[in-house]
Write an enzyme that holds these catalytic residues in place. Structure first.
Site, PDB file in Angstrom:
ATOM      1  N   ASN A  89       0.851  -1.179   0.000  1.00 60.74           N
ATOM      2  CA  ASN A  89       0.000   0.000   0.000  1.00 60.74           C
ATOM      3  C   ASN A  89       0.887   1.228   0.000  1.00 60.74           C
ATOM      4  O   ASN A  89       1.948   1.231   0.643  1.00 60.74           O
ATOM      5  CB  ASN A  89      -0.921   0.025   1.228  1.00 60.74           C
TER       6      ASN A  89
ATOM      7  N   SER B 151     -18.214  -8.763  -5.095  1.00 65.73           N
ATOM      8  CA  SER B 151     -19.388  -8.372  -4.328  1.00 65.73           C
ATOM      9  C   SER B 151     -19.440  -9.118  -3.005  1.00 65.73           C
ATOM     10  O   SER B 151     -19.038 -10.274  -2.920  1.00 65.73           O
ATOM     11  CB  SER B 151     -20.672  -8.655  -5.115  1.00 65.73           C
TER      12      SER B 151
ATOM     13  N   LYS C 212     -20.646  -6.754 -13.069  1.00 61.85           N
ATOM     14  CA  LYS C 212     -20.677  -6.225 -11.695  1.00 61.85           C
ATOM     15  C   LYS C 212     -21.453  -4.917 -11.634  1.00 61.85           C
ATOM     16  O   LYS C 212     -22.190  -4.659 -10.670  1.00 61.85           O
ATOM     17  CB  LYS C 212     -19.244  -6.011 -11.189  1.00 61.85           C
TER      18      LYS C 212
ATOM     19  N   HIS D 133     -25.036  -5.879 -11.706  1.00 59.02           N
ATOM     20  CA  HIS D 133     -25.292  -6.442 -10.371  1.00 59.02           C
ATOM     21  C   HIS D 133     -25.611  -5.322  -9.392  1.00 59.02           C
ATOM     22  O   HIS D 133     -26.572  -5.399  -8.620  1.00 59.02           O
ATOM     23  CB  HIS D 133     -24.066  -7.241  -9.923  1.00 59.02           C
ATOM     24  N   ASN D 134     -24.823  -4.257  -9.428  1.00 61.18           N
ATOM     25  CA  ASN D 134     -25.051  -3.144  -8.514  1.00 61.18           C
ATOM     26  C   ASN D 134     -26.344  -2.405  -8.840  1.00 61.18           C
ATOM     27  O   ASN D 134     -27.034  -1.914  -7.943  1.00 61.18           O
ATOM     28  CB  ASN D 134     -23.869  -2.178  -8.561  1.00 61.18           C
TER      29      ASN D 134
ATOM     30  N   GLU E 240     -28.985  -4.343  -7.376  1.00 61.04           N
ATOM     31  CA  GLU E 240     -28.902  -4.079  -5.933  1.00 61.04           C
ATOM     32  C   GLU E 240     -29.635  -2.789  -5.577  1.00 61.04           C
ATOM     33  O   GLU E 240     -30.368  -2.730  -4.581  1.00 61.04           O
ATOM     34  CB  GLU E 240     -27.434  -3.988  -5.545  1.00 61.04           C
TER      35      GLU E 240
ATOM     36  N   HIS F 191     -41.582  11.311 -39.561  1.00 55.86           N
ATOM     37  CA  HIS F 191     -40.701  10.192 -39.222  1.00 55.86           C
ATOM     38  C   HIS F 191     -41.194   8.857 -39.786  1.00 55.86           C
ATOM     39  O   HIS F 191     -40.513   7.845 -39.640  1.00 55.86           O
ATOM     40  CB  HIS F 191     -40.545  10.092 -37.704  1.00 55.86           C
TER      41      HIS F 191
END
Length: 503
Positions: free
Chosen positions: A38, A136, A190, A193-194, A197, A474
């Site tokens: 770190n 997760s 992920k 996934h969030n 959530e 259109h």
């Protein structure tokens, strides 16, 4: 600084926040010697100390990128757990000079998938392998077994596969990890996934709002209700922790009038880190309807307007707004049971099915666009343990995609369609009850609207086509013949009006 001496480490981990520390300790506890690093050495010291205290785990700390990288056995694998964006690029730049062709870098953060794809190409140009791996489960999952979603170079996955399969959460049909797919597939999955959530949490909060502010349940009763929910088809991590939350008393305030609960002292203002917004943006870009997830994001935005909401409540009351909630009282036991079992319970489950359906459709759409060939059933399987959205019914989702890998929508799976039909009436009653009582339920309402729109063979979009053709030429399609058509609506309208005048 070393907690364990000896041969070179099997893997390295850089970035020792809470998630990084816990994941490193999980790896070491499973018997894989690990080196950690770190930029702030105090975090490294803290991790080494924890490794010693938790049983002399095979973990060594290092103070420079060079010593860190060279302490790892080849082919090296280094997991990064730092803030997404520039910090990832900076950390990679500090490690690359000491890496060699065939080594692998794994980003375990919530990164934007396109950044991962850029880094994949850059790593490949240097002879390195790269993974973007969604993780997760929060800090507890990182320590005891998370759900892991690695995507990118498959060669990198093969290097770390023996480790990932050991440290992941374990369920009845295997470890909660799989090689998701190439490119940025792991990060994209992920992200969605969030987003799911977000939707899950919003739906649960709406159920809470109805039960507390319409049915007048106490926090103690709410604990019992959500425990009952967790013993049903609603069993999930989020329901389980919700039951726990209502039990916790406030240790900063005491009262002679009775127990004070912490939940009632928490500000009704929710933060976010961006993955929910990315999910909604991607849904819009891919033309995938995700109204429940979008509603959960909007609800967080509105929650942030706390001061404005306080003023609005006062202004509208002064303007004469009066809402007479359709309340169920504790003395009315049978209606109260109906509210729990027939309305909120069933509405919550039905809404949840729609929310997950939206997320899975978004993943499939991106997979088709990018050629990732993602296995939706396998994704549901690895979410069964370790992760925040783990839930009993994920096994049903896995089975639904096994029955039909090309399933258009979970709503039309034979099992889920039956469950939705069984819950349809109480679902509507729950939404009606909330609206009648002035309770906002954007998630449940959005899920119900999604269900109602998807189940209808004809929608009022024909009028929208006509309007677009009227003002913008259109064109429109017809139900009785192929091709595109244009009508001079304004001219015909003028002629019709002229005829009306003459008649």
């Amino acid at each position: 600084m070393e907690a364990a001496a000896g041969c070179a480490s099997r893997i390295g981990l850089a970035g020792l926040g809470v998630m990084g520390q816990n994941l490193a300790l999980n790896i070491a506890e499973k018997g894989f010697p690990i080196s950690v690093y770190n930029r702030t050495t105090s975090k490294t010291d803290e991790t080494v100390r924890r490794a010693q205290e938790e049983g002399g785990l095979p973990l060594t700390g290092h103070t420079t990128p060079k010593d860190f990288v060279l302490s790892i056995k080849r082919p090296r694998a280094i997991v990064m757990l730092v803030k997404a964006g520039a910090p990832v690029d900076s950390l990679i730049a500090s490690l690359v000079p000491f890496l060699e062709p065939g080594d692998a870098i794994i980003d375990g953060g919530n990164e934007w998938y396109e950044n991962t794809e850029r880094r994949l190409d850059d790593a490949a140009s240097k002879g390195l392998f790269y993974l973007g791996m969604g993780i997760s489960g929060g800090e507890d999952g990182a320590r005891k077994g998370p759900s892991l979603m690695p995507g990118g170079h498959k060669e990198a996955y093969q290097i770390v596969r023996p480790i990932l399969t050991k440290i992941a959460a374990q369920v009845d049909d295997g470890p909660c990890v799989t090689y998701v797919g190439p490119g940025g597939a792991g990060n994209f999955v992920k992200m969605v996934h969030n987003g799911i959530e977000y939707g899950d949490m919003q739906l649960i909060s709406e159920a809470y709002d109805i039960l507390k502010n319409v049915a007048d349940f106490s926090n103690y009763e709410l604990t019992q209700i959500f425990r009952q929910y967790n013993d049903s088809e609603l069993e999930s991590f989020l329901i389980e922790i919700t039951a726990d939350i209502f039990r916790v008393q406030d240790d900063l305030n005491s009262s002679t009038c009775g127990k004070q609960y912490l939940i009632d002292q928490i500000l009704d203002k929710t933060g976010m880190k961006g993955t929910g917004k990315w999910t909604v943006q991607q849904a819009a870009e891919l033309a995938i309807a995700a109204p429940t997830i979008a509603a959960s994001l909007d609800s967080r935005y509105i929650s942030g307007l706390k001061d404005e909401r306080v003023v609005a409540e006062s202004v509208l009351e002064q303007a004469g707004l009066q809402i007479d909630p359709f309340r169920f009282r504790n003395s009315e036991k049978e209606p109260l049971q109906q509210l729990i079992n027939r309305f909120v319970h069933k509405a919550l489950y039905a809404s949840k099915i729609c929310s997950y359906a939206q997320g899975m459709n978004l993943i499939r759409a991106k997979s088709n666009e990018k050629g990732w060939n993602l296995n939706l059933g396998e994704l549901a399987r690895i979410w069964k343990g370790g992760c925040i959205i783990r839930a009993r019914f994920l096994d049903q989702i896995k089975k639904a995609y096994k029955r039909n890998p090309n399933l258009a929508n979970l709503i039309v799976d034979k099992e889920f369609s039956r469950e939705l039909v069984e819950r349809e009436i109480p679902w509507r009653k729950a939404v009606k009850l909330a609206v009648r009582s002035g309770i906002s339920v954007p998630g449940m309402s959005a899920s119900l609207a999604y269900f109602d729109a998807y189940r209808r063979s004809r929608l009022p979009a024909n009028l929208v086509q006509a309007q677009r053709d009227y003002f913008g030429a259109h064109t429109y399609e017809r139900v009785d013949r192929p091709g595109s058509f244009h009508t001079e609506w304004a001219r015909i309208a003028r002629e019709l009006k002229s005829g009306d005048v003459h008649n």
